[in-house]
Design a protein around this motif. Structure first.
Motif, PDB file in Angstrom:
ATOM      1  N   UNK A 178      -7.118  -8.982  -4.697  1.00 12.78           N
ATOM      2  CA  UNK A 178      -7.509  -7.585  -4.469  1.00 12.78           C
ATOM      3  C   UNK A 178      -6.772  -7.011  -3.259  1.00 12.78           C
ATOM      4  N   UNK A 179      -6.646  -7.835  -2.209  1.00 12.85           N
ATOM      5  CA  UNK A 179      -5.910  -7.389  -1.014  1.00 12.85           C
ATOM      6  C   UNK A 179      -4.427  -7.222  -1.318  1.00 12.85           C
ATOM      7  N   UNK A 180      -3.897  -8.065  -2.193  1.00 14.60           N
ATOM      8  CA  UNK A 180      -2.497  -7.933  -2.598  1.00 14.60           C
ATOM      9  C   UNK A 180      -2.265  -6.629  -3.359  1.00 14.60           C
ATOM     10  N   UNK A 181      -3.221  -6.254  -4.195  1.00 17.17           N
ATOM     11  CA  UNK A 181      -3.107  -4.986  -4.927  1.00 17.17           C
ATOM     12  C   UNK A 181      -3.138  -3.813  -3.953  1.00 17.17           C
ATOM     13  N   UNK A 182      -3.980  -3.925  -2.940  1.00 14.62           N
ATOM     14  CA  UNK A 182      -4.006  -2.887  -1.898  1.00 14.62           C
ATOM     15  C   UNK A 182      -2.650  -2.827  -1.196  1.00 14.62           C
ATOM     16  N   UNK A 183      -2.118  -3.999  -0.835  1.00  9.02           N
ATOM     17  CA  UNK A 183      -0.848  -4.039  -0.109  1.00  9.02           C
ATOM     18  C   UNK A 183       0.302  -3.511  -0.950  1.00  9.02           C
ATOM     19  N   UNK A 184       0.332  -3.892  -2.212  1.00  7.95           N
ATOM     20  CA  UNK A 184       1.472  -3.573  -3.060  1.00  7.95           C
ATOM     21  C   UNK A 184       1.382  -2.195  -3.720  1.00  7.95           C
ATOM     22  N   UNK A 185       0.144  -1.748  -3.980  1.00 10.26           N
ATOM     23  CA  UNK A 185      -0.015  -0.499  -4.710  1.00 10.26           C
ATOM     24  C   UNK A 185      -0.871   0.522  -3.999  1.00 10.26           C
ATOM     25  N   UNK A 186      -1.612   0.078  -2.979  1.00 10.57           N
ATOM     26  CA  UNK A 186      -2.482   1.004  -2.278  1.00 10.57           C
ATOM     27  C   UNK A 186      -3.726   1.367  -3.047  1.00 10.57           C
ATOM     28  N   UNK A 187      -4.129   0.503  -3.974  1.00 11.78           N
ATOM     29  CA  UNK A 187      -5.270   0.773  -4.846  1.00 11.78           C
ATOM     30  C   UNK A 187      -6.361  -0.253  -4.619  1.00 11.78           C
ATOM     31  N   UNK A 188      -7.610   0.203  -4.528  1.00 15.10           N
ATOM     32  CA  UNK A 188      -8.754  -0.701  -4.434  1.00 15.10           C
ATOM     33  C   UNK A 188      -9.256  -1.028  -5.835  1.00 15.10           C
ATOM     34  N   UNK A 189      -9.293  -2.307  -6.162  1.00 16.20           N
ATOM     35  CA  UNK A 189      -9.735  -2.767  -7.477  1.00 16.20           C
ATOM     36  C   UNK A 189     -10.775  -3.857  -7.284  1.00 16.20           C
TER      37      UNK A 189
ATOM     38  N   UNK B 142       1.004 -10.989  10.773  1.00 20.24           N
ATOM     39  CA  UNK B 142       1.683  -9.972  11.589  1.00 20.24           C
ATOM     40  C   UNK B 142       2.493  -8.997  10.742  1.00 20.24           C
ATOM     41  N   UNK B 143       2.846  -9.432   9.525  1.00 24.34           N
ATOM     42  CA  UNK B 143       3.632  -8.577   8.641  1.00 24.34           C
ATOM     43  C   UNK B 143       2.818  -7.999   7.485  1.00 24.34           C
ATOM     44  N   UNK B 144       1.497  -8.050   7.620  1.00 26.94           N
ATOM     45  CA  UNK B 144       0.634  -7.362   6.667  1.00 26.94           C
ATOM     46  C   UNK B 144       0.225  -8.154   5.440  1.00 26.94           C
ATOM     47  N   UNK B 145       0.438  -9.478   5.455  1.00 26.31           N
ATOM     48  CA  UNK B 145       0.058 -10.332   4.329  1.00 26.31           C
ATOM     49  C   UNK B 145      -1.229 -11.076   4.661  1.00 26.31           C
ATOM     50  N   UNK B 146      -2.189 -11.079   3.763  1.00 25.34           N
ATOM     51  CA  UNK B 146      -3.370 -11.923   3.931  1.00 25.34           C
ATOM     52  C   UNK B 146      -3.090 -13.274   3.284  1.00 25.34           C
TER      53      UNK B 146
END
Length: 363
Positions: A54-65, A236-240
């Protein structure tokens, strides 16, 4: 100046210097979905990795799923059953799993939205898989004892138990791997698991022999310092990162939301309340604790940021799956020492690795 005042002031300063309650300041906070609870199930592996996706989708697409944790669980139970029966009962069967199981499930079965599959018969009931697991195991043992030839419909009986407790998936329209990539920008082949152990060569890819690795998933081995450096680099680069860790230590406290390794054994209770010196963790000590079963893969969570206490000590902000009433609003603050000793592995996007590490791993 009054002598009594001087004494009281000195005592106050002494206590303030050497006995400080934790006061965390967030220094990195990566957007993630809200904390949810696995309740009375051993499915932390799916809650951890689903939160990660879900966090990857936020990071890559800016969408909460809101993805379904239990869709992954139900499907992996099918794979566990085949593995158990074909290995004639000489395999692990239970509720546990690892981060790569969700990635494998997504490849094979796709993913589902929570609104399409809750994994409950009654939406108001809490998750509780106690009876279901016992019933599933009974069927599998019968299939092994009788042999599949004499118990030809064991798979149908097994699926019927899943349907009874979790609901069937007939009405679910799964998001298959190609659609996951097109719709959510997630390429499931981009996710890897890194770890650090001394019994395998560094920069090698190997199967880690732990009970829940029923799928024989691969791990990339790094030197301990580099393992931690890559976790920091990713954050530090925005990856969980999805985390597999041991939480059996008395100094891992879910209720208090703190995980630390005291330098002195006698500080084990006090360190949960106040800052104390922590043990220096070496690769050899980490390996020894793993080999003597003091470190095991017993809980999976999701690293979403970093914090520091008032003395400047660094902690990882870890999203747990025990609900918001647990810990610090559902989060655990894990010290660097605890992570160095007790983190079995982390799953992350390969772009979250340091460039030199990617090169060394051939990625």
């Amino acid at each position: 100046m009054n002598k009594t005042f001087i004494t009281v002031t000195a005592l106050f300063l002494s206590l303030n210097t050497f006995s400080q309650k934790y006061d965390f300041q967030i220094i990195k906070d990566i957007e993630a979905t809200p904390v949810v609870a696995q309740q009375n199930t051993g499915t932390c592996w799916s809650f951890s990795t689903t939160s990660f996706l879900e966090a990857e989708i936020i990071r890559l697409k800016g969408t909460n799923v809101d993805l379904s944790e239990m869709y992954n669980v139900r499907n992996i139970y099918l794979d566990k059953a085949d593995n158990y029966v074909m290995r004639q009962g000489k395999a692990q069967f239970g509720e546990g799993g690892l981060n790569h199981d969700v990635i494998n499930s997504a490849r094979k079965y796709g993913i589902a939205l929570q609104s399409d599959f809750s994994g409950k018969i009654n939406p108001d009931d809490p998750y509780d898989h106690t009876e279901m697991v016992a019933e599933l195991e009974e069927i599998l043992k019968s299939a092994v004892d009788l042999t599949p030839a004499k118990y030809a419909n064991w798979k149908e009986d097994y699926k019927a138990v899943l349907d009874k407790h979790m609901g069937n998936t007939d009405g679910v329209n799964p998001i298959i791997a190609q659609k996951i990539s097109a719709e959510y920008k997630i390429d499931l082949n981009d996710y890897i698991t890194i770890t650090s152990f001394t019994h395998e060569p560094v920069y090698s890819k190997f199967i880690l022999n732990i009970p829940d690795n029923f799928a024989n998933g691969f791990f990339y081995n790094l030197p301990l310092d580099e393992f931690v450096q890559n976790i920091d680099y990713a954050l530090n680069n925005g990856f969980t990162l999805a985390l597999d860790s041991d939480v059996s230590e008395t100094t891992f406290s879910g209720p208090k939301g703190i995980a630390v390794i005291p330098e002195k054994i006698e500080d084990a209770m006090a360190i949960l309340e106040e800052i104390k010196p922590e043990k220096k963790i070496t690769a050899d000590f980490r390996q020894a604790e793993f080999e003597n079963y003091n470190t095991m893969d017993d809980h999976l969570m999701h690293i979403v940021g970093k914090a520091k206490d008032q003395k400047g000590n660094i902690y990882y902000k870890v999203k747990n799956s025990w609900g918001t009433a647990s810990g610090r609003n559902g989060f655990v603050y894990m010290s660097v020492a605890y992570l160095r000793l007790k983190a079995i592995s982390v799953l992350l996007h390969k772009d979250g690795l340091q460039p030199q590490t990617r090169k060394a791993l051939g990625l």
